[in-house]
Scaffold this motif. Structure first.
Motif, mmCIF file in Angstrom:
data_model
loop_
_atom_site.group_PDB
_atom_site.id
_atom_site.type_symbol
_atom_site.label_atom_id
_atom_site.label_comp_id
_atom_site.label_asym_id
_atom_site.label_seq_id
_atom_site.Cartn_x
_atom_site.Cartn_y
_atom_site.Cartn_z
ATOM 1 N N ALA A 10 -43.320 29.268 21.236
ATOM 2 C CA ALA A 10 -43.699 30.534 20.569
ATOM 3 C C ALA A 10 -43.310 31.818 20.873
ATOM 4 C CB ALA A 10 -45.195 30.450 19.988
ATOM 5 N N PHE A 11 -43.368 31.963 22.342
ATOM 6 C CA PHE A 11 -42.778 33.706 22.889
ATOM 7 C C PHE A 11 -42.607 33.072 24.046
ATOM 8 C CE2 PHE A 11 -43.479 36.439 26.448
ATOM 9 C CZ PHE A 11 -43.540 37.834 25.642
ATOM 10 N N GLU A 12 -40.926 33.721 23.777
ATOM 11 C CA GLU A 12 -39.953 34.220 24.129
ATOM 12 C C GLU A 12 -39.486 35.218 25.059
ATOM 13 O OE1 GLU A 12 -36.393 31.663 22.478
ATOM 14 O OE2 GLU A 12 -37.458 31.891 20.924
ATOM 15 N N PRO A 13 -39.503 35.711 26.109
ATOM 16 C CA PRO A 13 -38.754 37.154 26.854
ATOM 17 C C PRO A 13 -37.826 37.687 26.146
ATOM 18 C CG PRO A 13 -38.350 35.398 28.674
ATOM 19 C CD PRO A 13 -39.267 34.637 27.209
ATOM 20 N N ALA A 14 -37.667 39.326 25.900
ATOM 21 C CA ALA A 14 -36.358 39.701 25.442
ATOM 22 C C ALA A 14 -35.622 39.643 25.931
ATOM 23 C CB ALA A 14 -37.421 40.899 25.492
ATOM 24 N N SER A 15 -35.935 39.717 27.009
ATOM 25 C CA SER A 15 -34.540 39.396 28.047
ATOM 26 C C SER A 15 -33.982 38.066 27.718
ATOM 27 C CB SER A 15 -34.554 40.045 29.634
ATOM 28 O OG SER A 15 -35.260 38.352 29.857
ATOM 29 N N GLU A 16 -34.439 37.133 26.823
ATOM 30 C CA GLU A 16 -33.821 35.920 26.809
ATOM 31 C C GLU A 16 -32.921 35.600 25.501
ATOM 32 O OE1 GLU A 16 -35.843 30.938 26.408
ATOM 33 O OE2 GLU A 16 -36.412 32.506 28.410
ATOM 34 N N LEU A 17 -34.001 36.180 25.048
ATOM 35 C CA LEU A 17 -33.494 37.047 23.034
ATOM 36 C C LEU A 17 -32.331 37.884 22.555
ATOM 37 C CD1 LEU A 17 -36.916 37.181 21.343
ATOM 38 C CD2 LEU A 17 -35.682 35.069 21.153
ATOM 39 N N ALA A 18 -32.324 38.027 23.979
ATOM 40 C CA ALA A 18 -31.006 39.399 24.141
ATOM 41 C C ALA A 18 -29.176 38.787 24.535
ATOM 42 C CB ALA A 18 -31.245 40.545 24.495
ATOM 43 N N GLN A 19 -29.895 38.030 25.084
ATOM 44 C CA GLN A 19 -28.764 36.965 25.768
ATOM 45 C C GLN A 19 -27.836 36.200 24.739
ATOM 46 O OE1 GLN A 19 -29.781 34.490 28.517
ATOM 47 N NE2 GLN A 19 -30.055 36.102 30.063
ATOM 48 N N ALA A 20 -26.752 36.468 24.319
ATOM 49 C CA ALA A 20 -25.820 35.787 23.321
ATOM 50 C C ALA A 20 -25.520 34.385 23.940
ATOM 51 C CB ALA A 20 -25.126 36.630 22.476
ATOM 52 N N GLY A 21 -25.174 33.526 22.577
ATOM 53 C CA GLY A 21 -24.578 32.165 23.251
ATOM 54 C C GLY A 21 -23.270 32.962 23.110
ATOM 55 N N PRO A 22 -22.587 31.707 23.807
ATOM 56 C CA PRO A 22 -21.267 31.972 23.940
ATOM 57 C C PRO A 22 -20.339 32.081 22.534
ATOM 58 C CG PRO A 22 -21.835 29.688 25.085
ATOM 59 C CD PRO A 22 -22.563 30.275 23.419
ATOM 60 N N ARG A 23 -19.402 33.122 22.594
ATOM 61 C CA ARG A 23 -18.204 33.175 21.691
ATOM 62 C C ARG A 23 -17.122 32.098 21.349
ATOM 63 N NH1 ARG A 23 -13.062 35.899 22.291
ATOM 64 N NH2 ARG A 23 -12.657 35.351 24.464
ATOM 65 N N ASP A 24 -17.820 31.935 19.569
ATOM 66 C CA ASP A 24 -17.002 30.881 19.137
ATOM 67 C C ASP A 24 -15.978 31.642 17.526
ATOM 68 O OD1 ASP A 24 -16.135 29.079 17.690
ATOM 69 O OD2 ASP A 24 -17.621 27.964 17.156
ATOM 70 N N PRO A 25 -15.112 32.035 17.655
ATOM 71 C CA PRO A 25 -14.529 33.006 16.790
ATOM 72 C C PRO A 25 -14.577 31.557 15.350
ATOM 73 C CG PRO A 25 -12.792 33.469 19.103
ATOM 74 C CD PRO A 25 -14.294 32.129 19.298
ATOM 75 N N ARG A 26 -14.391 30.508 15.928
ATOM 76 C CA ARG A 26 -14.093 29.269 14.367
ATOM 77 C C ARG A 26 -15.467 29.755 14.395
ATOM 78 N NH1 ARG A 26 -13.378 25.051 17.156
ATOM 79 N NH2 ARG A 26 -13.855 25.835 19.350
ATOM 80 N N MET A 27 -16.691 29.996 14.431
ATOM 81 C CA MET A 27 -17.924 29.734 14.007
ATOM 82 C C MET A 27 -18.238 30.563 12.064
ATOM 83 S SD MET A 27 -21.693 32.340 14.977
ATOM 84 C CE MET A 27 -22.767 31.528 14.449
ATOM 85 N N ARG A 28 -18.400 28.886 11.602
ATOM 86 C CA ARG A 28 -19.296 29.912 9.529
ATOM 87 C C ARG A 28 -19.964 30.067 9.794
ATOM 88 N NH1 ARG A 28 -18.723 23.483 6.717
ATOM 89 N NH2 ARG A 28 -19.001 25.347 4.998
ATOM 90 N N ARG A 29 -19.794 31.441 8.567
ATOM 91 C CA ARG A 29 -20.647 32.063 8.592
ATOM 92 C C ARG A 29 -21.320 31.457 8.113
ATOM 93 N NH1 ARG A 29 -18.027 34.235 4.527
ATOM 94 N NH2 ARG A 29 -17.289 35.958 5.831
#
Length: 178
Positions: A10-29
């Motif tokens: 239910a609660f996640e630290p802001a530092s964890e939320l700010a981290q993006a996952g690995p990039r995937d140029p093939r990702m669907r919208r």
């Protein structure tokens, strides 16, 4: 592709939320991105309706609001003021329309800009309500307030964030086998 089915806390630290996952140029919208862009388009439509209503009621508004100073609604300065307001509103709506298109195409900076403007709009509505200057009613502010809240929810989702940052070169790339 398997999905992570673990429940998020239910609660996640802001530092964890700010981290993006690995990039995937093939990702669907993702749906939140499409819905966020559609909601911004709906906000543009609501703005057009508001500007048309303002123009239609302009003389009555001038007569009603400016009681202390006798103003002739047929005065060219009053008409010029309306055109300035309509032009400024039109430019803002055109800007919002371009932002909706760029969000749909997956750019990150328009997503951030729209979220900042939505936050300012929500905060301004709250401040006006708190000061007692504005009532939140269905025919006035509730629709635009709801749109801004829904825009914030859609565009601040993890899926929308990851899609907007899918080409960010600072993030590690998803392996081709994934």
């Amino acid at each position: 592709m398997s999905r992570d089915t673990t429940k998020r806390p239910a609660f996640e630290p802001a530092s964890e939320l700010a981290q993006a996952g690995p990039r995937d140029p093939r990702m669907r919208r993702p749906v939140p991105t499409s819905m966020g862009a559609a909601l911004v388009l709906l906000r543009v439509f609501a703005g057009i309706v508001w500007l048309i209503a303002l123009a239609a009621q302009w003389n009555d508004l001038i007569a009603e609001q400016v009681v202390d100073i006798p103003i002739d609604p047929d005065d060219p300065a009053v008409g010029a003021a309306l055109w300035v307001i309509l032009a400024f509103g039109g430019v803002l709506l055109l800007f919002d329309l371009v932002m909706a298109l760029l969000i749909y195409l997956g750019f990150n900076w328009p997503r951030i800009v729209v979220m900042v403007f939505s936050t300012l709009s929500i905060s301004g509505t709250f401040a006006a309500w708190w000061a007692g200057d504005q009532n939140i009613a269905l025919d006035q502010t509730l629709f635009t307030l709801a749109l801004d809240i829904l825009i914030m929810l859609a565009l601040s989702s993890r899926a929308a964030r990851d899609y907007a940052r899918r080409n960010d070169r600072r993030l590690p790339r998803v392996p081709a086998s994934a």
